[in-house]
Design an enzyme around this catalytic site. Structure first.
Site, mmCIF file in Angstrom:
data_model
loop_
_atom_site.group_PDB
_atom_site.id
_atom_site.type_symbol
_atom_site.label_atom_id
_atom_site.label_comp_id
_atom_site.label_asym_id
_atom_site.label_seq_id
_atom_site.Cartn_x
_atom_site.Cartn_y
_atom_site.Cartn_z
ATOM 1 N N THR B 145 13.864 76.705 74.021
ATOM 2 C CA THR B 145 15.216 76.752 74.334
ATOM 3 C C THR B 145 15.812 75.603 74.914
ATOM 4 O O THR B 145 15.517 75.181 75.987
ATOM 5 C CB THR B 145 15.272 78.119 75.392
ATOM 6 O OG1 THR B 145 14.562 79.034 74.914
ATOM 7 C CG2 THR B 145 16.597 78.489 75.654
ATOM 8 N N GLU B 146 16.949 75.089 74.062
ATOM 9 C CA GLU B 146 17.445 73.825 74.605
ATOM 10 C C GLU B 146 16.962 72.852 75.005
ATOM 11 O O GLU B 146 17.228 71.921 75.941
ATOM 12 C CB GLU B 146 18.687 74.176 75.847
ATOM 13 C CG GLU B 146 19.472 75.585 75.567
ATOM 14 C CD GLU B 146 20.732 75.272 74.699
ATOM 15 O OE1 GLU B 146 20.917 74.126 74.421
ATOM 16 O OE2 GLU B 146 21.114 76.249 73.959
ATOM 17 N N PHE B 147 15.688 72.758 74.427
ATOM 18 C CA PHE B 147 14.698 71.436 74.665
ATOM 19 C C PHE B 147 14.258 71.301 75.932
ATOM 20 O O PHE B 147 13.666 70.357 76.356
ATOM 21 C CB PHE B 147 15.628 70.217 74.391
ATOM 22 C CG PHE B 147 16.164 69.933 73.048
ATOM 23 C CD1 PHE B 147 15.301 69.647 71.959
ATOM 24 C CD2 PHE B 147 17.505 70.113 72.927
ATOM 25 C CE1 PHE B 147 16.142 69.804 70.630
ATOM 26 C CE2 PHE B 147 18.168 70.247 71.540
ATOM 27 C CZ PHE B 147 17.447 69.908 70.462
#
Lengths: 419, 470
Positions: B145-147
């Site tokens: 998620t979101e890196f």
């Protein structure tokens, strides 16, 4: 730069928010330096703070020539005015006002309040303004609120100096739309004659433009600010209640929307029980509110402690967990800022001017009792909500300073004077 | 420079409806169906569907030299299935070309990796299962998620069997190192790390239609020249974009579709290939080990997790949510499990950020709420109701361990009962068979010999009752 200001109230003898705001602004302007301010009020008591402005009392300004020697003047009004100023003013009487009722020094009496013959007092104030404008040296005129607009116009006509009027409220706010035509006339006349108009919020600015038909180009918003909290108030010792307290502070009138607070309280009490509601203040709707609370069957949890003054206000805030201001129409509204200074999370209506500059408060529509109840519930139930609003609110309100507001007013002056 | 790896991210959360505190305990449906449908349908019309068409065309026109990777969250897929089913079909068509790789994700775009290892694993499995069912691929590369990434998370991902992770090329981690290489992870030495090139990504994502940018307008020619100008020994450029970039964030009129369409042609001119992440991982060797102690992400200037867990509101909501994680894992109620997933979407925490008062207009832009305080209040009310429901299943007065023990006892007893039942069935059939046999034998002799059979039957019954009495 020299400014001649006309006001109606000045601390410590104040009746509403107008005095606090004019005082704060004047002080803030003085803090920017290079300002010489003469502040005219109807009736000084001698205990006003004169460190940043020369205060002239309209009730001590002669409009009819009376023979008097230095010692007599000093003994009569020495506590509020330098006798030399009295003689200077006396030599600038511009017409024969002997037909008016004046005292032994040739001055008109003023109550300095909001009496029944308010319109007459406003007119007298403007007569006095003519004398002062001929005596005092100034570059610009600044009138606070409608009571002093006629005085400002008069001073402008006498001196030819630009006039700035400061709209702290309009009659549309005070009457929920049922304006008094005389008051409206005075307000509009002031706005038309003014070279520039300062409003305390964009909400008021829109009223001025839309309801009074004023050219938007000459109306600027300068939001109010708040005086830093006095040291002694920061460490008030107030016994903490076992239950949560939600507080409303202010006049209990139509403008302040007290009924929406009672309705929201009833909603909250359906779900939570360890909470009390306080409606502090007085006003023409108080009895109706007591009835409403009884009708909703929440009287055991809804309290009316009456009008609070001075330190009591801060003690009340200190003991509160939530502050609420559901005003139907509020030109600015300084009280939530004071609550935030005391670290109390605030809920305000979107119809309040201060909502325009505050981020760390909860904003709801004044009629949206569901949203209001939800916000109250959230603050008293979720600790993070309280903590975040408490801390961020303190930081935010610290940044709202009169000095910055004062700077904006000075910028407007400079623009008018082409400096 | 030899290759580009292009990723697209698709995620939509289930936005919550206005949920007042007096709904707690009364109303168990939390979602704003109207908003969710409207948003996903609008974006699908403007972006997802035309973009899919474009990519399909690009793949066909380039003789399958153009390749691309997708990570699609489970919550997004559920909304597609519900509101825009044609998108799933279009995606299947794209997957059938063989030029599309699906990258793994958490099911609901959650931040479980930061707090709950078990939940994290379950969500990844659930996501990959869904992808397999729809598109027939088992993801081999992971993108959180979101890196969000650090060494600890790397170890978890590696344990799940992934070969590589894509994360943000955060400057404070890489320092002087270039993101255009493959690295290996300090938390799991066998696993490879791919870093997103933030500059080249943001050139498209943020600046493409910004006319005040000094490089405006950005053309495919220019863009490929930048990539070709990277030092020769650099291996791969990872460009990861939200799929809404095509058509929604930059509307069609900005020329974004034409820009993408022209990319393969200029890439070919410059001798640059398009790879899928798996290709990159198998073709390239790690040049160095990178260690990340504190979690990084792709969000805001700080590139850390403060966008979701930066203030008291966010932290309280986050901890409250995961405080019931163990309980939910014990539950079997399907609706409860579904809500559990939806409530974990990181978006809910993003809306509570107070950062946008000072900077980062991004927070305010995507939020359905007027203020972070409203977002918090609404979420907490929903969460309160959710917790009430969890408690109804298992009261909080019982400790987790005790509950576990009780549940095991119940489970053991259940299997014991089943075993006994089975035994009983076997015995019964044997008895019946015996009876039948005996009856048949007697019937063959004399029909009068029926009486002794009944006496024998009651005798067996008596013995069984005696057994249970003991």
């Amino acid at each position: 730069m020299k400014a001649l200001m006309f006001g109606w109230e000045f601390p410590p003898h104040i009746l509403g928010g107008l005095g606090t705001a004019s005082y704060g602004l004047t002080k803030g302007m003085a803090e920017n330096g290079n300002m010489e301010i003469t502040f005219v009020i109807p009736k000084p008591h001698g205990d006003e703070d004169k460190s940043f402005a020369n205060i002239i009392g309209a009730c001590n300004t002669p409009i009819a020539w009376r023979e008097a020697d230095w010692d007599y003047v000093k003994s009569r009004i020495g506590n509020v005015m330098d006798p030399q100023l009295y003689f200077d003013l006396r030599s600038h009487i511009y017409a024969d006002f002997n037909y008016m009722s004046v005292n032994d020094l040739g001055c008109i009496e003023f109550s300095g309040r909001y009496p029944d013959n308010l319109l007459e007092e406003i007119n007298n104030y403007s007569i006095v303004a003519g004398v002062i404008a001929r005596t005092v040296d100034f570059d610009i005129i600044h009138s606070h609120d409608w009571l002093t607009y006629p005085a400002g116009i008069h001073a402008k006509q006498v001196s030819g100096k630009p006039l700035v009027i400061h709209v702290h409220a309009t009659d549309f706010d005070r009457s929920r739309g049922n304006v008094n035509p005389t008051v409206y006339g005075i307000e509009r006349d002031g706005m038309l004659n003014a070279d520039h108009i300062i409003t305390v919020s964009n909400l008021t600015r829109r009223t001025v433009i839309e309801k009074y038909g004023i050219d938007p180009a000459k109306v600027t918003t300068v939001h109010n600010a708040v005086e830093p909290l006095r040291e002694e108030l920061k460490h008030l010792d107030v016994p903490k209640m076992k239950e949560k307290v939600v507080t409303f502070l202010g006049r209990i009138t139509m403008q302040k929307g007290p009924e929406y607070f009672v309705e929201a309280a009833a909603k909250v009490l359906q779900k939570v029980h360890n909470v009390r509601f306080v409606m502090a203040g007085s006003g023409d709707m108080m009895e109706k509110m007591i009835d409403l609370a009884a009708q909703k069957d929440i009287s055991d949890r809804f309290h009316f402690p009456g009008f609070q003054k001075g330190k009591q206000v801060y003690e009340m805030l200190k003991a509160s967990d939530v502050y609420i201001m559901p005003s139907v129409s509020e030109p600015f509204g300084i009280s939530p800022l004071e609550a935030m200074q005391m670290g109390v999370p605030s809920i305000i209506s979107k119809q309040s001017g201060c909502a325009e500059i505050l981020n760390h408060v909860i904003k709801t529509d004044f009629w949206d009792i569901d949203a209001m109840a939800d916000a109250i519930y959230s603050i008293i139930t979720y600790p993070a909500m309280y903590k975040q609003l408490h801390e961020e609110g303190l930081t935010e309100v610290d940044g709202i300073q009169w000095k910055k507001a004062g700077k904006k007013v000075i910028d407007i002056y400079n623009q008018l004077l082409n400096r | 420079m030899s290759a580009i790896c292009l990723y697209f991210q698709i995620h939509q959360p289930f936005r919550l409806k206005r949920y007042r505190f007096f709904d707690i305990g009364n109303d168990h449906y939390y979602y704003d169906d109207f908003a969710n449908e409207e948003i996903i349908s609008k974006i699908a019309q403007h972006a997802y569907l035309p973009a899919n068409e474009l990519l399909l065309q690009m793949i066909n026109d380039s003789n399958k030299k153009f390749k691309v990777a997708f990570s699609i969250t489970g919550t997004a897929i559920e909304q597609f299935q519900q509101y825009v089913p044609e998108f799933i079909d279009s995606m299947k068509k794209l997957a059938d070309t063989g030029c599309v790789e699906f990258v793994s994700e958490t099911y609901s775009h959650s931040l479980a990796s930061l707090t709950d290892e078990e939940e994290f694993r379950q969500q990844v499995e659930q996501h990959d299962k869904l992808i397999y069912e729809l598109f027939g691929q088992k993801p081999k590369v992971f993108k959180n998620t979101e890196f969000v990434y650090n060494d600890e998370i790397a170890a978890q991902i590696s344990a799940m069997g992934f070969k590589a992770v894509l994360t943000e090329g955060a400057k404070h981690i890489l320092g002087w190192k270039s993101p255009n290489y493959v690295y290996s992870s300090a938390g799991a030495p066998k696993m490879k790390l791919l870093f997103r090139n933030s500059k080249l990504t943001d050139d498209i994502a943020m600046r493409f239609s910004d006319s005040s940018w000094h490089e405006y307008p950005l053309t495919a020619d220019k863009y490929m020249a930048w990539i070709a100008d990277c030092p020769k020994e650099e291996q791969i450029v990872n460009i990861a974009l939200n799929y809404e970039t095509l058509g929604e964030n930059h509307p069609r009129a900005t020329g974004i579709f034409d820009f993408f369409k022209a990319l393969p042609r200029f890439a070919e001119q410059k001798g640059i290939e398009f790879w899928t992440p798996s290709e990159a991982v198998s073709k390239l060797k790690a040049v160095d080990v990178i260690s990340v102690t504190h979690p990084i992400s792709g969000a805001d200037e700080a590139r850390d997790v403060s966008a979701w867990l930066g203030n008291d509101l966010q932290n309280e909501a986050f901890h409250k949510l995961y405080s019931v994680a163990e309980r939910v894992h014990l539950c079997s109620d399907r609706r409860l499990k579904q809500d559990w997933l939806y409530l974990q979407s990181s978006d809910h925490f993003f809306y509570m950020s107070t950062k946008h008062f000072s900077d980062g207009a991004a927070h305010a832009m995507f939020s359905p709420y007027e203020s972070p305080y409203q977002a918090f209040t609404n979420y907490m009310n929903v969460l309160a109701d959710f917790i009430v429901r969890v408690e109804e299943q298992y009261p909080l007065s019982i400790e987790n361990e005790e509950l576990n023990a009780l549940l095991t006892t119940i489970k053991n007893q259940e299997s014991e009962i089943e075993m006994l039942n089975k035994e009983l069935r076997v015995l019964r059939t044997t008895i019946e068979q015996n009876e039948n046999n005996a009856a048949e034998a007697k019937a063959a002799e004399k029909p009068a010999a029926k009486k002794p059979t009944t006496t024998r039957k009651t005798a067996t019954k008596r013995t069984t009752t005696k057994k249970t009495d003991k």
